[in-house]
Design an enzyme around this catalytic site. Sequence first.
Site, mmCIF file in Angstrom:
data_model
loop_
_atom_site.group_PDB
_atom_site.id
_atom_site.type_symbol
_atom_site.label_atom_id
_atom_site.label_comp_id
_atom_site.label_asym_id
_atom_site.label_seq_id
_atom_site.Cartn_x
_atom_site.Cartn_y
_atom_site.Cartn_z
ATOM 1 C CG ASP A 24 -2.231 0.963 1.111
ATOM 2 O OD1 ASP A 24 -2.228 1.459 0.113
ATOM 3 O OD2 ASP A 24 -2.413 1.487 2.226
ATOM 4 C CB SER A 69 -8.318 -5.341 -3.495
ATOM 5 O OG SER A 69 -8.944 -4.038 -3.846
ATOM 6 C CG ASN A 72 -7.460 -2.040 -5.864
ATOM 7 O OD1 ASN A 72 -6.415 -2.746 -5.687
ATOM 8 N ND2 ASN A 72 -7.603 -0.921 -4.920
#
Length: 253
Positions: A24, A69, A72
């Site tokens: 991240d 993900s 996303n």
Amino acid sequence: MSPSASNNNESSPPAPRHIAIVMDGNGRWALQKSQPRTMGHQAGLKALRAIVEHCGRIGVKELTVFAFSSENWNRPEKEVNRLMDLFMRALDKEARELHENHVRLRFIGDVRAFPAAMQKKIAQSEDRTRNNDRMTLNVAANYGGRWDISRAARALAEDVAAGRLTVAEIDESAVSERISLGTGGSPDLLIRTGGEIRISNFLLWQAAYSELWFTPVLWPNFSPDHLDQAISDYHLRERRFGKTSEQVHQKAG
């Protein structure tokens, strides 16, 4: 991505067998530098190469990274398209280097949502590296932990309906056999960069007993030294798995 041969000092504790990372901070890294968010993703890929190489040096056998993900897709269309383009261009080069270094590349997640050309490259990359056994790199793409558990539940229901399984035979092992990464897929150490203190729908089943390590370091700045710091902290923890400290010490002794 070309992990070097392991050079662990024999006196140092062994590396965790399986490390998982929520990578991240790419976008924020770019914004801090007044660059487009997509530049952060390119820098993030460079950081991943360094971490894969370091994992090979210290003897990590499996590395699972959260690349994209299922949530996303809600990001700006331009950023998603750029991510897809970067993914496509990286697949050939990275898969080739991983194969040359005997690393298996495996994808987990619903890859059917990706363009057909990308699905083809993913399948080719997995097939090319399938028999490599030095290390496994799992890339979670269009992945979500709730999706993973729901998919396993659906597979169990289908097996029961088809008579291949009885309700009484459904246990943790049966779920693990049908979930991403399989029965041996539990990470020893789960790292999240970027300062958020949550796992964001990543490996919800598999990480039940993982040691968690959070850092404010943005992913493009995450270095092998940071990984070593996380591993050092991991070795200071007592992994009891529901037992008492006395039981753990007795077994170790």
